[in-house]
Design an enzyme around this catalytic site. Structure first.
Site, mmCIF file in Angstrom:
data_model
loop_
_atom_site.group_PDB
_atom_site.id
_atom_site.type_symbol
_atom_site.label_atom_id
_atom_site.label_comp_id
_atom_site.label_asym_id
_atom_site.label_seq_id
_atom_site.Cartn_x
_atom_site.Cartn_y
_atom_site.Cartn_z
ATOM 1 N N ARG A 124 127.074 109.671 92.547
ATOM 2 C CA ARG A 124 126.151 110.801 92.374
ATOM 3 C C ARG A 124 126.833 112.024 91.773
ATOM 4 N NH1 ARG A 124 127.935 111.286 97.638
ATOM 5 N NH2 ARG A 124 128.127 113.411 98.476
ATOM 6 N N HIS A 125 128.136 112.080 91.899
ATOM 7 C CA HIS A 125 128.858 113.259 91.384
ATOM 8 C C HIS A 125 128.961 113.241 89.864
ATOM 9 C CE1 HIS A 125 129.750 114.145 95.494
ATOM 10 N NE2 HIS A 125 130.367 112.992 95.651
ATOM 11 N N GLY A 149 143.760 134.280 87.675
ATOM 12 C CA GLY A 149 143.729 134.510 86.224
ATOM 13 C C GLY A 149 143.990 133.247 85.429
ATOM 14 N N ASP A 188 152.850 131.879 84.810
ATOM 15 C CA ASP A 188 153.290 133.161 84.249
ATOM 16 C C ASP A 188 154.590 133.578 84.951
ATOM 17 O OD1 ASP A 188 152.558 134.214 86.708
ATOM 18 O OD2 ASP A 188 151.109 135.659 85.912
ATOM 19 N N THR A 235 148.103 134.932 91.921
ATOM 20 C CA THR A 235 147.005 134.539 92.815
ATOM 21 C C THR A 235 146.418 133.176 92.476
ATOM 22 O OG1 THR A 235 145.442 135.592 91.322
ATOM 23 C CG2 THR A 235 146.261 136.938 93.164
ATOM 24 N N GLY A 236 146.710 132.678 91.296
ATOM 25 C CA GLY A 236 146.075 131.446 90.798
ATOM 26 C C GLY A 236 144.742 131.736 90.126
ATOM 27 N N CYS A 285 149.988 131.297 88.932
ATOM 28 C CA CYS A 285 150.246 132.719 88.662
ATOM 29 C C CYS A 285 150.311 133.400 90.022
ATOM 30 C CB CYS A 285 149.210 133.324 87.706
ATOM 31 S SG CYS A 285 147.524 133.423 88.326
ATOM 32 N N ARG A 318 151.843 134.025 95.190
ATOM 33 C CA ARG A 318 151.880 135.114 96.167
ATOM 34 C C ARG A 318 150.931 134.838 97.332
ATOM 35 N NH1 ARG A 318 151.411 139.611 91.345
ATOM 36 N NH2 ARG A 318 153.603 139.580 90.719
ATOM 37 N N HIS A 371 134.687 115.170 94.422
ATOM 38 C CA HIS A 371 133.340 115.554 93.997
ATOM 39 C C HIS A 371 133.274 116.157 92.601
ATOM 40 C CE1 HIS A 371 131.574 115.877 98.361
ATOM 41 N NE2 HIS A 371 132.268 114.765 98.162
ATOM 42 N N ASN A 372 134.321 116.886 92.220
ATOM 43 C CA ASN A 372 134.247 117.655 90.969
ATOM 44 C C ASN A 372 135.158 117.118 89.876
ATOM 45 O OD1 ASN A 372 134.564 119.967 93.467
ATOM 46 N ND2 ASN A 372 132.609 119.812 92.425
ATOM 47 N N ARG A 417 126.415 115.361 87.883
ATOM 48 C CA ARG A 417 126.648 116.812 87.934
ATOM 49 C C ARG A 417 127.758 117.226 86.982
ATOM 50 N NH1 ARG A 417 126.246 115.917 94.377
ATOM 51 N NH2 ARG A 417 123.995 115.732 94.433
HETATM 52 C C1 RB5 Z 1 150.652 139.288 87.332
HETATM 53 O O1 RB5 Z 1 151.087 140.466 87.897
HETATM 54 C C2 RB5 Z 1 149.355 138.828 88.022
HETATM 55 O O2 RB5 Z 1 148.299 139.624 87.616
HETATM 56 C C3 RB5 Z 1 149.073 137.380 87.716
HETATM 57 O O3 RB5 Z 1 150.165 136.596 88.095
HETATM 58 C C4 RB5 Z 1 147.875 136.751 88.398
HETATM 59 O O4 RB5 Z 1 147.890 136.965 89.766
HETATM 60 C C5 RB5 Z 1 146.582 137.022 87.768
HETATM 61 O O5 RB5 Z 1 145.532 136.498 88.160
#
Ligand code: RB5
Length: 148
Positions: free
Chosen positions: A131-132, A69, A7, A66-67, A64, A108, A97-98, A135
């Site tokens: 074994r994985h 969303g 994003d 935080t990664g 994004c 951020r 494993h996954n 699952r």
């Molecule tokens: C955008 O401001 C922020 O919400 C998006 O980049 C992300 O962190 C959402 O999970």
């Protein structure tokens, strides 16, 4: 072929990672976003997820703020197993494993050099199967049943 997407919050971050991977001769399909204008992270998560689920791209990298969303969004695509990581240990184990097929990072949260390290580990680690596998199959089975 590696699918990549972000994003607006992670646009510059995506560009740096893209340049890093291209310099390492990785083939990249960039699904956007292509500028700093606000976009909804979910649209990019779906786009990259679909490219991986259809087999057009082997793996995907999504970013994004935080990664979180964008990983939730990618995980809504059938067949996607996306992990959000901020250190290499989980990235490695998520492959072993996954059998994760999408890696999400928060621009951020992690610095660019740590991000490169996490990506390298994730791209270069194989699924251990054994074994994985049972699952992973159970998850796929649940996914199919819950769509009916
Ligand atoms: C955008 O401001 C922020 O919400 C998006 O980049 C992300 O962190 C959402 O999970």
């Amino acid at each position: 072929m590696i699918a990549i997407g972000s994003d607006h919050a992670a646009f510059g971050f995506k560009e740096e990672i893209k340049a890093y991977l291209i310099a390492k001769n990785c083939e990249i399909h960039d699904f956007g976003t292509f500028g700093p204008e606000r976009v909804d992270y979910c649209d990019l998560g779906f786009r990259v997820g679909e490219a991986v689920a259809r087999g057009e791209c082997e793996k995907g990298l999504v970013f994004c703020g935080t990664g979180v969303g964008i990983s939730i969004s990618a995980n809504k695509v059938r067949g996607i197993r996306a992990v959000v990581c901020s250190e290499p240990y989980s990235a490695k184990l998520s492959r072993e494993h996954n059998d994760t097929n999408i890696l999400a990072l928060g621009s951020r949260v992690v610095g660019i050099e740590l991000a490169k390290m996490i990506i390298d580990v994730w791209l270069n680690t194989e699924f251990e199967a054994g074994r994985h596998t049972t699952r992973i199959e159970k998850i796929a089975c649940y996914e199919q049943q819950s769509e009916k």
